[in-house]
Design an enzyme around this catalytic site. Structure first.
Site, mmCIF file in Angstrom:
data_model
loop_
_atom_site.group_PDB
_atom_site.id
_atom_site.type_symbol
_atom_site.label_atom_id
_atom_site.label_comp_id
_atom_site.label_asym_id
_atom_site.label_seq_id
_atom_site.Cartn_x
_atom_site.Cartn_y
_atom_site.Cartn_z
ATOM 1 N N SER A 42 0.829 -1.208 0.000
ATOM 2 C CA SER A 42 0.000 0.000 0.000
ATOM 3 C C SER A 42 0.865 1.261 0.000
ATOM 4 O O SER A 42 1.670 1.457 -0.898
ATOM 5 C CB SER A 42 -0.967 -0.050 1.195
ATOM 6 O OG SER A 42 -1.976 0.915 1.073
ATOM 7 N N ASP A 156 -5.771 -3.666 -2.005
ATOM 8 C CA ASP A 156 -4.690 -3.322 -1.083
ATOM 9 C C ASP A 156 -4.059 -4.568 -0.453
ATOM 10 O O ASP A 156 -4.743 -5.415 0.120
ATOM 11 C CB ASP A 156 -5.263 -2.425 0.014
ATOM 12 C CG ASP A 156 -4.199 -1.761 0.852
ATOM 13 O OD1 ASP A 156 -3.408 -2.481 1.481
ATOM 14 O OD2 ASP A 156 -4.168 -0.515 0.897
#
Length: 276
Positions: A42, A156
């Site tokens: 991320s 993510d």
């Protein structure tokens, strides 16, 4: 610089808390250490790729100047199917700064971690175009639209591998690994969420949900590190700052810098013992 002074980095996810990584990387730059490989999840993927591409100054300027207005522009709010943020401006910025690069163009191995919603697999991307991989790694479920990439539906990487030690080790197996876990400071996060109020009132439902999510993230990060322990682990005290707050860069960068400076002598000592 000899290979014995190199380390690999595993930069964890944490949304706005990810500005901490800038301070970590600055402290490493100020030391005799050199980076051999970086894996990121991320915001960790954004920081790691930016650093490897020589774009850390740009990322730091973006972080330090972020305010509510610029965040709205970057996040591109909408309410279309699958997400509430479009992130078109983020994509344009990534394309402008990194769009011409592939992983192979970087001076050392870099990986971005995402999760495949169709199979549940952890996906480690370290070849091909850089920006699509970063965009997939930062696709917070329900916030940013998942990325269709090579036949996979990617979100993510924090939902699968929040602190990606194993990819860093695989890319630089002969170096010590330093991980940065931004999800570990649960006590301060619970306090920030409104749990444990001193006025005797029961916490409201939002506070309970926020604290529960924080606990889940803390435990997932710890389980991830227990499965593949790094040589050194940083768990910066950043739980007093909301992950959704991207406007506290000055403080977060300072925390990352301070915590990394403090651990570097231990890293150097272990390197010296290994090579003695």
């Amino acid at each position: 610089m000899t290979d014995t002074m190199k380390i690999s980095l595993a930069l964890g996810g944490g949304a706005g808390l990810g500005w901490t990584h800038i301070g970590v990387l600055r402290a490493i730059d100020e030391s005799v250490l050199e980076v051999a490989a970086i894996s990121g999840t991320s915001i960790g993927a954004i920081a790691g790729a930016s650093y490897a591409a020589g774009k850390l100054d740009y990322l730091e300027e973006t972080a330090r100047t972020a305010n509510f207005r610029t965040l709205l522009r970057f996040m591109d709010p909408h309410f279309k199917r699958g997400a509430v943020m479009g992130a078109r401006t983020i994509e344009k910025e990534l394309d402008r700064e990194l769009g011409h690069l592939t992983f192979e163009d970087l001076p050392y191995p870099v990986a971005a971690v995402a999760a495949d919603l169709r199979t549940g697999d952890t996906i480690v991307m370290k070849n091909g175009k850089l920006v699509p991989a970063i965009r997939a790694s930062m696709s917070l479920p329900g916030i940013f639209k998942p990325v269709q990439h090579e036949g996979r539906l990617l979100v993510d990487g924090g939902v699968a591998l929040p602190v990606p030690v194993s990819p860093a080790r695989e890319m630089a197996p002969d170096t010590l690994c330093l991980s940065v876990n931004l999800q570990d400071d649960f006590i301060n996060r619970a306090e920030m969420s409104g749990i444990g109020r001193s006025d005797g009132k029961e916490p409201n439902s939002i506070a309970i949900v926020r604290a529960s999510v924080g606990l889940s993230l803390r435990n997932l990060g710890r389980y991830s590190l227990a499965l593949d322990p790094p040589d050194f682990e940083l768990s910066p005290p950043v739980g007093h700052i909301d992950m959704q707050n991207f406007t506290r860069a000055d403080e977060l960068i300072e925390i990352g810098h301070r915590e990394t400076k403090a651990i570097i002598p231990n890293i150097l000592e272990k390197i010296a013992n290994r090579t003695a």
